[in-house]
Structures are given as structure tokens and as C-alpha cells.
Write an enzyme that holds these catalytic residues in place. Structure first.
Site, short mmCIF file in Angstrom:
data_model
loop_
_atom_site.label_atom_id
_atom_site.label_comp_id
_atom_site.label_asym_id
_atom_site.label_seq_id
_atom_site.Cartn_x
_atom_site.Cartn_y
_atom_site.Cartn_z
N LYS A 38 14.89 -10.62 -0.24
CA LYS A 38 14.36 -10.03 0.74
C LYS A 38 13.34 -10.14 0.80
O LYS A 38 11.78 -10.39 -0.34
CB LYS A 38 15.24 -8.70 0.63
CG LYS A 38 15.29 -8.52 -0.64
CD LYS A 38 15.99 -7.27 -0.91
CE LYS A 38 16.20 -6.25 -2.01
NZ LYS A 38 17.07 -5.72 -2.56
N ARG A 132 23.79 3.95 0.85
CA ARG A 132 23.06 3.88 1.36
C ARG A 132 22.91 2.70 2.55
O ARG A 132 23.48 3.53 3.35
CB ARG A 132 22.12 3.05 0.28
CG ARG A 132 20.74 2.63 1.06
CD ARG A 132 20.32 1.70 0.01
NE ARG A 132 20.36 1.03 -1.37
CZ ARG A 132 19.03 -0.34 -1.26
NH1 ARG A 132 18.22 -0.06 -1.50
NH2 ARG A 132 20.26 -1.02 -1.44
N TYR A 248 -17.25 4.26 -2.61
CA TYR A 248 -17.31 5.97 -2.42
C TYR A 248 -17.12 6.70 -2.64
O TYR A 248 -16.42 6.33 -3.50
CB TYR A 248 -15.75 5.21 -1.17
CG TYR A 248 -16.36 3.98 -0.02
CD1 TYR A 248 -16.77 5.24 0.95
CD2 TYR A 248 -14.74 3.36 0.20
CE1 TYR A 248 -16.98 4.19 2.17
CE2 TYR A 248 -15.54 2.55 1.21
CZ TYR A 248 -16.01 3.17 2.15
OH TYR A 248 -16.03 1.88 3.34
N MET A 297 -11.11 -1.04 1.15
CA MET A 297 -10.36 -1.59 2.26
C MET A 297 -9.80 -2.51 1.36
O MET A 297 -9.38 -3.61 1.39
CB MET A 297 -10.53 -1.35 3.33
CG MET A 297 -9.41 -2.38 4.53
SD MET A 297 -9.70 -2.08 5.92
CE MET A 297 -9.75 -0.42 6.14
#
Ligand SMILES: *Cc1c(COP(=O)(O)O)cnc(C)c1O
Length: 349
Positions: A38, A132, A248, A297
Site C-alpha cells: 500500500k 480499526r 529561516y 520547502m
């Protein structure tokens, strides 16, 4: 279309992937060993994972959704695919069309499959205490599954990575289910469950994390090999004078005249800010470069003062051993894998 190489790459070790699968398979009393793929093979690329593991003899694969099942097609010969989230109302077209089985999780899903599944085989998840997904035990033994053609009856361990009493309770509940509900095969263990011993293996195990280099429990230490090696190119090397600051928020101050390597990677690629301040390093020509300042980023900075010859375009290898990186930065080994972003070229070696 032109091929545009990315300045980020994951080197993916196919031999280590297969060796991990073989080790997991050897731990399970002769039970078949499947693979959870998955989230696009935990971020490595599900199609490639299927191809390597199927060639090694793996026959049972598990995705979460029908969209993931569709993306895995075509399957290699002789391979079976199960869809862990079962069938919602909008999944029935895919479920009737694709060569994959739903893992039915509720009486609603069972009813849907009875009505529209055309009698085809299915898998069933029964909840033995995690709450779940899955039918409740009393629903499963109370007739909800009568007449279904069940290929694999599954349950899932909630605390297999810990020494918890819940493991034995879930094992006992699953053993009782096996007596009560006919199915061709029974499957309980994920990676950590495999490490709990042969009692947990039943007919089929479903490891994910450990295939990809995660160590779910201490029993696996020394047996599981690292598979994923993230690398990024240096975009710029700059001189930073003593007392100047980097990044930053100016969180890093040069204590001496320094060289700083700024590289093509950031939190958008999965290197979240918690990596900074966790003694994270990259390696360049066997030299460790400490991560400095705040992660941006798309950019990340390393102190390259002791790597005088480093230059623009060089590749840096990120320290990404999963258990130790997880312990350092606080992200789980799962998050470290599945967070790796789309900007990495995935290169199997
Ligand atoms: C994800 C998942 C697995 C694999 O778990 P790992 O901890 O990654 O080995 C197995 N079974 C189910 C139902 C899952 O959701």
C-alpha cells in the site's frame, strides 16, 4: 517527451528487498510470505516491488484501495492482489473488473459483495481487538459470513511491535475464529507479528515495513537490510563568515568561517523540520556533513567546512537508516518511508 533528471534520487537496493523478504519468509514455519505494498510500496514504487518480489517467489500482495490496485496492473503471472479497504459503493465497478479480491471489513461490505460480487471469492477481515477495520467477532461467527467463498480470513495485530498482552489475546481470538469460520487460508501477522514467532504465522504473513528496511522489533535486528538511500545534489556551496547566520529564523550561527553546502531537498520531499536539530547528517566522500539551520520547502543546508573539495552538482547521501533515524527525529519508520516525496527519481540497483 524529454527525460528530465531530478536533483533528488532514491537509490533502492533490490537485493536487500529480496533478502528481507526471504528472511521474513524463513521465520514463519513454512507459511507463505506475502507483501503489503500500500501507499505505492511504502513510497518505493509498488510496481517495481511487485516485480522484484514476484520474481523471488512472493505470490500475495496487499494494497489499500482500488485505485492502488488499478495502478498495480498488469500483475505478473500467478500473483494475487487483495484490497485491504474492501468495497465501498463506488468501488464495485473496479472490484468486478480488476483481477483483485476485496478484503471485506463490515456487514455492509459483505452484503454489497453478496449482492454484486457474482459469487467470486473474497477475503475477510475480522477485528480481534484493534477496532480499526473488520467485522466484530460476534458478527463473524454469528452467521454474517455464511456461504461466502472466503479465500483468506485476516485479522490485524494492534501492538505486535511491543511486548503487550494484547498480542496473546488477539492470537487466541484468531485461533478460535479459525475453528469457527471456513476459509482457504488464515493470516494474522504483519512485520512485527512475524517476529513474535511461528504461532502467529498461520498460512500467510503480510509484512510491509521490514521488507523496506524497517526494524519492527529487536528480533529483526541484524537481519533486515537498508533498502532506501535518499540522495540530493548540491545546488550551491557558499562561504559563511564567523558570526553569520544561516536559513529561516537564523537558527544557526557560524562559530568559525565555514563552507555551507545548500542542497536540493526540503520538507516538501519528506525531510520535515524535525530532522533539523536531530544530529542529522549527509555523507559526502565518506565525510559526515551536519545538517544546519531550519529546513526549507525545497532546500536544506549542511556544514561542509571539513569537505573542502565539495562542489555544486555533487551528490550527498542522506543518513537514512530507518530505526536510528526514527529514534533521532521522532517520526516513525513508516512515516520516514511513506513521506518521501514525488520529486525523487527512484533508481533500483
Ligand atoms: C499495513 C498492513 C500490513 C503490513 O504492516 P507492517 O507493519 O508494515 O508490516 C499488514 N496487514 C494489514 C492489514 C495492514 O494494513
Amino acid at each position: 517527451m524529454i527525460e528530465v533528471p531530478s536533483p533528488l534520487r532514491l537509490r533502492l537496493d533490490s537485493e536487500a528487498l529480496v533478502a528481507n523478504w526471504r528472511w521474513l519468509a524463513s521465520q514463519s514455519n513454512g507459511a507463505a510470505c506475502g507483501a503489503a505494498i500500500k501507499a505505492d510500496g511504502y513510497g518505493l514504487g509498488a510496481r517495481a516491488v511487485i516485480a522484484y518480489l514476484a520474481a523471488a517467489g512472493c505470490r500475495d500482495f496487499f494494497v489499500a484501495t482500488w485505485a492502488e490496485a488499478a495502478a498495480a496492473m498488469p500483475l505478473p503471472e500467478g500473483v494475487s492482489l487483495s484490497v485491504l479497504h474492501g468495497v465501498g459503493a463506488s468501488d464495485m465497478v473496479a472490484a468486478r473488473t480488476l483481477p483483485a479480491r476485496p478484503v471485506l471489513n463490515s456487514v455492509e461490505q459483505v452484503a454489497r459483495w453478496r449482492e454484486a460480487g457474482e459469487g467470486r471469492p473474497c477475503d475477510v477481515m475480522v477485528d480481534t481487538g484493534m477496532n480499526r477495520l473488520g467485522l466484530r467477532v460476534e458478527e463473524a461467527v454469528g452467521g454474517a459470513l455464511d456461504g461466502l467463498s472466503i479465500e483468506t480470513l485476516l485479522s490485524h495485530l494492534a501492538s505486535a511491535d511491543e511486548d503487550s498482552d494484547q498480542n496473546a489475546r488477539q492470537l487466541a481470538a484468531f485461533q478460535a475464529l479459525r475453528q469457527a469460520i471456513p476459509a482457504r487460508r488464515y493470516s494474522l501477522a504483519n512485520s512485527a507479528g512475524v517476529c513474535l514467532g511461528g504461532d502467529y504465522a498461520f498460512d500467510l504473513t503480510r509484512p510491509g515495513l521490514a521488507l523496506y528496511g524497517g526494524t519492527p522489533r529487536s528480533e529483526a535486528e541484524g537481519h533486515i537490510r537498508q533498502v532506501v538511500y535518499p540522495e540530493t545534489r548540491v545546488l550551491q556551496v557558499r562561504s559563511v563568515l564567523q558570526g553569520e547566520v544561516v536559513g529561516y529564523g537564523a537558527t544557526w550561527t557560524a562559530r568559525r568561517d565555514s563552507r555551507v553546502a545548500v542542497a536540493n531537498m526540503g520538507y516538501a520531499d519528506g525531510f520535515l523540520r524535525c530532522h533539523a536539530g536531530s544530529c542529522a547528517t549527509a555523507t559526502w566522500q565518506e565525510r559526515a556533513l551536519p545538517l544546519i539551520g531550519r529546513i526549507s520547502m525545497d532546500l536544506i543546508a549542511f556544514d561542509a567546512s571539513d569537505a573542502r573539495a565539495i562542489e555544486e552538482g555533487d551528490w550527498l547521501a542522506l543518513d537514512y537508516d530507518l530505526p536510528s533515524t526514527s529514534a533521532r527525529c521522532g517520526l516513525s519508520q513508516y512515516e520516514l518511508l511513506t513521506g518521501l516525496g514525488r520529486r525523487f527519481d527512484r533508481i533500483w540497483i
